[in-house]
Design a protein around this motif. Structure first.
Motif, PDB file in Angstrom:
ATOM      1  N   SER A   1     -54.161 -14.893  -1.488  1.00 11.16           N
ATOM      2  CA  SER A   1     -54.104 -16.265  -0.968  1.00 11.16           C
ATOM      3  C   SER A   1     -55.357 -16.523  -0.150  1.00 11.16           C
ATOM      4  O   SER A   1     -56.110 -15.593   0.156  1.00 11.16           O
ATOM      5  CB  SER A   1     -52.854 -16.492  -0.113  1.00 11.16           C
ATOM      6  OG  SER A   1     -52.942 -15.772   1.096  1.00 11.16           O
ATOM      7  N   GLN A   2     -55.562 -17.779   0.206  1.00  7.67           N
ATOM      8  CA  GLN A   2     -56.717 -18.181   1.004  1.00  7.67           C
ATOM      9  C   GLN A   2     -56.227 -19.014   2.191  1.00  7.67           C
ATOM     10  O   GLN A   2     -56.228 -20.234   2.150  1.00  7.67           O
ATOM     11  CB  GLN A   2     -57.696 -18.988   0.149  1.00  7.67           C
ATOM     12  CG  GLN A   2     -58.966 -19.352   0.859  1.00  7.67           C
ATOM     13  CD  GLN A   2     -59.890 -20.160  -0.035  1.00  7.67           C
ATOM     14  OE1 GLN A   2     -59.587 -20.476  -1.169  1.00  7.67           O
ATOM     15  NE2 GLN A   2     -61.038 -20.499   0.504  1.00  7.67           N
ATOM     16  N   PRO A   3     -55.794 -18.349   3.267  1.00  7.10           N
ATOM     17  CA  PRO A   3     -55.223 -19.082   4.394  1.00  7.10           C
ATOM     18  C   PRO A   3     -56.245 -19.893   5.196  1.00  7.10           C
ATOM     19  O   PRO A   3     -55.851 -20.781   5.937  1.00  7.10           O
ATOM     20  CB  PRO A   3     -54.581 -17.990   5.245  1.00  7.10           C
ATOM     21  CG  PRO A   3     -55.271 -16.734   4.864  1.00  7.10           C
ATOM     22  CD  PRO A   3     -55.711 -16.899   3.443  1.00  7.10           C
ATOM     23  N   ILE A   4     -57.526 -19.586   5.059  1.00  4.81           N
ATOM     24  CA  ILE A   4     -58.564 -20.360   5.743  1.00  4.81           C
ATOM     25  C   ILE A   4     -59.585 -20.809   4.711  1.00  4.81           C
ATOM     26  O   ILE A   4     -60.086 -20.006   3.930  1.00  4.81           O
ATOM     27  CB  ILE A   4     -59.267 -19.542   6.846  1.00  4.81           C
ATOM     28  CG1 ILE A   4     -58.270 -19.119   7.924  1.00  4.81           C
ATOM     29  CG2 ILE A   4     -60.428 -20.333   7.450  1.00  4.81           C
ATOM     30  CD1 ILE A   4     -58.854 -18.178   8.959  1.00  4.81           C
ATOM     31  N   ASP A   5     -59.889 -22.079   4.687  1.00  7.76           N
ATOM     32  CA  ASP A   5     -60.901 -22.660   3.800  1.00  7.76           C
ATOM     33  C   ASP A   5     -61.535 -23.820   4.547  1.00  7.76           C
ATOM     34  O   ASP A   5     -60.960 -24.903   4.627  1.00  7.76           O
ATOM     35  CB  ASP A   5     -60.277 -23.144   2.498  1.00  7.76           C
ATOM     36  CG  ASP A   5     -61.297 -23.703   1.541  1.00  7.76           C
ATOM     37  OD1 ASP A   5     -62.511 -23.473   1.728  1.00  7.76           O
ATOM     38  OD2 ASP A   5     -60.886 -24.387   0.581  1.00  7.76           O
ATOM     39  N   ARG A   6     -62.687 -23.599   5.140  1.00  8.87           N
ATOM     40  CA  ARG A   6     -63.292 -24.651   5.946  1.00  8.87           C
ATOM     41  C   ARG A   6     -64.803 -24.538   5.922  1.00  8.87           C
ATOM     42  O   ARG A   6     -65.366 -23.514   5.582  1.00  8.87           O
ATOM     43  CB  ARG A   6     -62.794 -24.571   7.378  1.00  8.87           C
ATOM     44  CG  ARG A   6     -63.191 -23.290   8.078  1.00  8.87           C
ATOM     45  CD  ARG A   6     -62.745 -23.253   9.532  1.00  8.87           C
ATOM     46  NE  ARG A   6     -62.925 -21.928  10.085  1.00  8.87           N
ATOM     47  CZ  ARG A   6     -62.051 -21.319  10.850  1.00  8.87           C
ATOM     48  NH1 ARG A   6     -60.928 -21.915  11.177  1.00  8.87           N
ATOM     49  NH2 ARG A   6     -62.291 -20.103  11.294  1.00  8.87           N
ATOM     50  N   ASN A   7     -65.433 -25.622   6.309  1.00  7.59           N
ATOM     51  CA  ASN A   7     -66.870 -25.653   6.514  1.00  7.59           C
ATOM     52  C   ASN A   7     -67.181 -25.248   7.940  1.00  7.59           C
ATOM     53  O   ASN A   7     -66.316 -25.301   8.810  1.00  7.59           O
ATOM     54  CB  ASN A   7     -67.422 -27.067   6.259  1.00  7.59           C
ATOM     55  CG  ASN A   7     -67.563 -27.369   4.806  1.00  7.59           C
ATOM     56  OD1 ASN A   7     -68.065 -26.553   4.036  1.00  7.59           O
ATOM     57  ND2 ASN A   7     -67.121 -28.549   4.397  1.00  7.59           N
TER      58      ASN A   7
ATOM     59  N   THR B   1     -68.580 -25.840  11.604  1.00  4.20           N
ATOM     60  CA  THR B   1     -68.652 -27.020  12.456  1.00  4.20           C
ATOM     61  C   THR B   1     -69.953 -26.964  13.231  1.00  4.20           C
ATOM     62  O   THR B   1     -70.431 -25.888  13.586  1.00  4.20           O
ATOM     63  CB  THR B   1     -67.461 -27.090  13.423  1.00  4.20           C
ATOM     64  OG1 THR B   1     -67.407 -25.886  14.195  1.00  4.20           O
ATOM     65  CG2 THR B   1     -66.156 -27.268  12.677  1.00  4.20           C
TER      66      THR B   1
END
Length: 155
Positions: free
Chosen positions: A146-152, A154
């Motif tokens: 799974s991929q619990p964190i997916d962000r750019n 900041t």
């Protein structure tokens, strides 16, 4: 070595980037309204950041699972010798399932992110495509559960 172009950015540029990171489809006039400047100013700043290579384009984010791509994995790749890197890069570019390739330190010469529809397709990519590339000594595959964190990042 990458040139540090952030010295050429001011607070307005960073504010524009922050807004675009949150939603790259935000219209220039909306960005201008939020930043309290003209639409022309936003256009000029965007052009400057494109010319500096800070903005390299925009992408659409897809839910790959809904499109039938159920397997994401990372492949650690051991390259047999330094002279093989160029060939490995060129051959890896030809494999559509390889969506990222990173040179790495540590146990692997490089690390690839691979997306496939199912385990059978992943097996085909590994055995018939990646492991047949001249210069690759061996691989080690990590399947993502799974991929619990997916962000750019900041700013």
């Amino acid at each position: 070595m990458t040139e540090n172009v952030t010295l050429q950015l001011d607070e307005l540029d960073l504010q524009i980037l922050d807004l675009l990171i949150k939603d790259c489809r935000t219209p220039y006039l909306e960005i201008a309204r939020i930043c309290h400047v003209s639409g022309g100013t936003i256009h000029v700043r965007m052009k400057k950041m494109e010319d500096l290579g800070i903005i390299k384009g925009s992408r659409i984010l897809l839910d790959l699972g809904k499109l039938g791509y159920d397997v994401c994995c990372f492949v650690g790749i051991y390259v047999d010798k330094a002279s093989s890197f160029t060939n490995v890069f060129e051959e890896m570019k030809k494999i559509d399932e390889v969506v990222e390739l990173h040179l790495t330190t540590g146990d692997y010469s490089m690390f690839a992110k691979v997306i496939s529809k199912n385990i059978h397709d992943l097996q085909n990519v590994l055995l018939e495509k990646i492991n047949n590339i001249h210069g690759i000594q061996r691989t080690y595959t990590f399947v993502s559960l799974s991929q619990p964190i997916d962000r750019n990042i900041t700013l």
